[in-house]
Design an enzyme around this catalytic site. Structure first.
Site, PDB file in Angstrom:
ATOM      1  N   GLU A 175       0.822  -1.217   0.000  1.00 29.97           N
ATOM      2  CA  GLU A 175       0.000   0.000   0.000  1.00 29.97           C
ATOM      3  C   GLU A 175       0.860   1.273   0.000  1.00 29.97           C
ATOM      4  O   GLU A 175       1.266   1.762   1.052  1.00 29.97           O
ATOM      5  CB  GLU A 175      -0.933   0.028   1.229  1.00 29.97           C
ATOM      6  N   LYS A 217      -2.426  -1.922  -3.245  1.00 27.46           N
ATOM      7  CA  LYS A 217      -3.491  -1.073  -2.665  1.00 27.46           C
ATOM      8  C   LYS A 217      -3.084   0.397  -2.852  1.00 27.46           C
ATOM      9  O   LYS A 217      -2.462   0.992  -1.972  1.00 27.46           O
ATOM     10  CB  LYS A 217      -3.672  -1.419  -1.189  1.00 27.46           C
TER      11      LYS A 217
HETATM   12  C1  5MM Z   1      -7.986   1.583   8.441  1.00 27.90           C
HETATM   13  O1  5MM Z   1      -6.991   2.577   8.516  1.00 27.90           O
HETATM   14  C2  5MM Z   1      -5.638   2.181   8.256  1.00 27.90           C
HETATM   15  C3  5MM Z   1      -4.677   3.057   8.982  1.00 27.90           C
HETATM   16  O2  5MM Z   1      -4.654   2.898  10.300  1.00 27.90           O
HETATM   17  P1  5MM Z   1      -3.467   3.636  11.115  1.00 27.90           P
HETATM   18  O3  5MM Z   1      -3.192   4.948  10.457  1.00 27.90           O
HETATM   19  O4  5MM Z   1      -4.063   3.773  12.457  1.00 27.90           O
HETATM   20  O5  5MM Z   1      -2.310   2.702  11.071  1.00 27.90           O
HETATM   21  C4  5MM Z   1      -5.248   2.492   6.806  1.00 27.90           C
HETATM   22  O6  5MM Z   1      -3.989   1.948   6.472  1.00 27.90           O
HETATM   23  C5  5MM Z   1      -6.238   1.980   5.860  1.00 27.90           C
HETATM   24  O7  5MM Z   1      -6.144   0.581   5.781  1.00 27.90           O
HETATM   25  C6  5MM Z   1      -6.056   2.552   4.467  1.00 27.90           C
HETATM   26  O8  5MM Z   1      -5.556   3.865   4.465  1.00 27.90           O
HETATM   27  C7  5MM Z   1      -7.391   2.566   3.793  1.00 27.90           C
HETATM   28  O9  5MM Z   1      -8.299   3.274   4.613  1.00 27.90           O
HETATM   29  P2  5MM Z   1      -9.178   4.400   3.946  1.00 27.90           P
HETATM   30  O10 5MM Z   1      -9.969   4.955   5.112  1.00 27.90           O
HETATM   31  O11 5MM Z   1      -8.239   5.388   3.334  1.00 27.90           O
HETATM   32  O12 5MM Z   1     -10.028   3.671   2.927  1.00 27.90           O
END
Ligand code: 5MM
Length: 336
Positions: A175, A217
């Site tokens: 990601e 991702k």
């Molecule tokens: C679910 O949020 C994840 C991040 O958590 P932390 O910042 O607390 O580590 C994040 O990695 C998430 O999996 C991705 O950014 C995708 O989430 P969004 O909200 O952007 O779809």
């Protein structure tokens, strides 16, 4: 077909996507406090268990990304969380990075940490039932950034992480998130995301990662949240497809987008248009955190015992995203 490729396809095929429920305790606390719910381990579990036991887990959610706390918790009926997820036919996964920290040499930027001791932690997560993992690198756009140093060092970490994960028989989600913060144009986002993804694949190949056993991702190609120039959804889909077509090797089975701060409907509409125009061989689906959970969290916060009502809200969102992952979504379906 390799075992890793099979796992990746099980997660992504038939319009299924990923529920990113891997918020660290700090992030989850912010989310819960924003809706006036106390962030206790018990409440964090209650919300997540409510989602993981919903109907849409069977037809829409191919995989769930967990956080360290959650993968070790037990449900009300003493089941492990990975067992609860697997019993619905979805694949349990785990976030294994330890967060984005200040990048030495470029202190306004971030480098994601967590490589030390990773091999041992992976073995433990595998024993607990995880079949895939996630590591997120973050990059912000401004006049000076991202620097070459941040692009290189995050790609290097993502590749070392991926090699270790595959050694442990799990599928790594790679990601690289180019953040939406700022006033940059969609064209800037396109150029930077292209450079970031290209460098990631150079490093993944150097580290001998089997590309057929990873999931990418990425962010969609969007203008910065403060940009005055609006980009149409058609343009977003077009630029996103161009970026991925030009920079992702064809061995990669699928791409699962992050939502990155888009609203639930925006993230769904853009994914739908990407799929309607998808001229690549990649599966294009979702790995959303906020864009799958926001409305459910809001609803749940009003009565945290209302499991059925919360699940109804979540099921709707998951169904909309799964339709979008097949290019079958339309705005009218949102209100039905
Ligand atoms: C679910 O949020 C994840 C991040 O958590 P932390 O910042 O607390 O580590 C994040 O990695 C998430 O999996 C991705 O950014 C995708 O989430 P969004 O909200 O952007 O779809």
């Amino acid at each position: 077909m390799s075992e890793l490729n099979k796992i990746a396809l099980k997660i992504l095929s038939n319009g299924k996507g990923i529920l990113a429920a891997d918020e660290s305790t700090g992030t989850m606390t912010k989310r819960l406090e924003s809706v006036n719910v106390l962030s206790s381990a018990e409440n964090r579990l209650l919300f997540r268990e409510t989602l993981f036991s919903s109907e849409s887990m069977k037809n829409c959610i191919g995989g769930v990304i967990l956080y360290d706390e959650t993968i070790k918790q037990l449900t009300n009926s003493n089941k492990s969380i990975p067992d609860l997820i697997s019993s619905a036919g979805a694949v349990p996964g785990i976030k294994v990075d330890t967060g984005a920290k200040v990048l030495a040499g470029s202190p306004e930027e971030k480098i994601t940490e967590g490589l030390d001791g990773l091999r041992e932690r992976l073995k433990e997560y595998y024993q607990l039932g995880a079949q895939f993992t996630k590591w997120r690198g973050v990059y912000s756009i401004s006049n000076k950034y991202p620097s070459k140093l941040s692009i290189y060092s995050n790609a290097h970490a993502l590749a070392r992480y991926s090699a270790l994960v595959q050694e442990c028989k799990m599928v790594p989600i790679v990601e690289p998130e180019v953040l939406m913060d700022g006033n940059h144009s969609a064209e800037d986002c396109f150029n930077i995301t292209s450079e970031v993804i290209k460098k990631c694949f150079e490093e993944l190949i150097l580290h001998k990662v089997d590309l057929s056993g990873i999931i990418l991702k990425p962010n969609m190609i969007l203008a910065g949240a403060n940009s005055e120039k609006k980009t149409s959804n058609e343009e977003i889909a077009k630029l996103t497809l161009k970026c991925l077509r030009e920079n992702v090797p064809s061995d990669v089975p699928g791409i699962a987008f992050l939502s990155g701060g888009q609203s639930e409907v925006e993230a769904t509409e853009n994914l739908n248009l990407i799929n309607k125009n998808n001229d690549t061989n990649f599966i294009m689906t979702y790995s959303y955190g906020r864009a799958l959970q926001q409305s459910a969290l809001k609803f749940w916060s009003k009565d945290i015992e209302n499991t059925e009502g919360t699940q109804k809200v979540f099921n709707h969102r998951a169904n909309m995203c799964t339709l979008a992952a097949q290019g079958k979504w339309s705005a009218e379906l949102e209100t039905k």
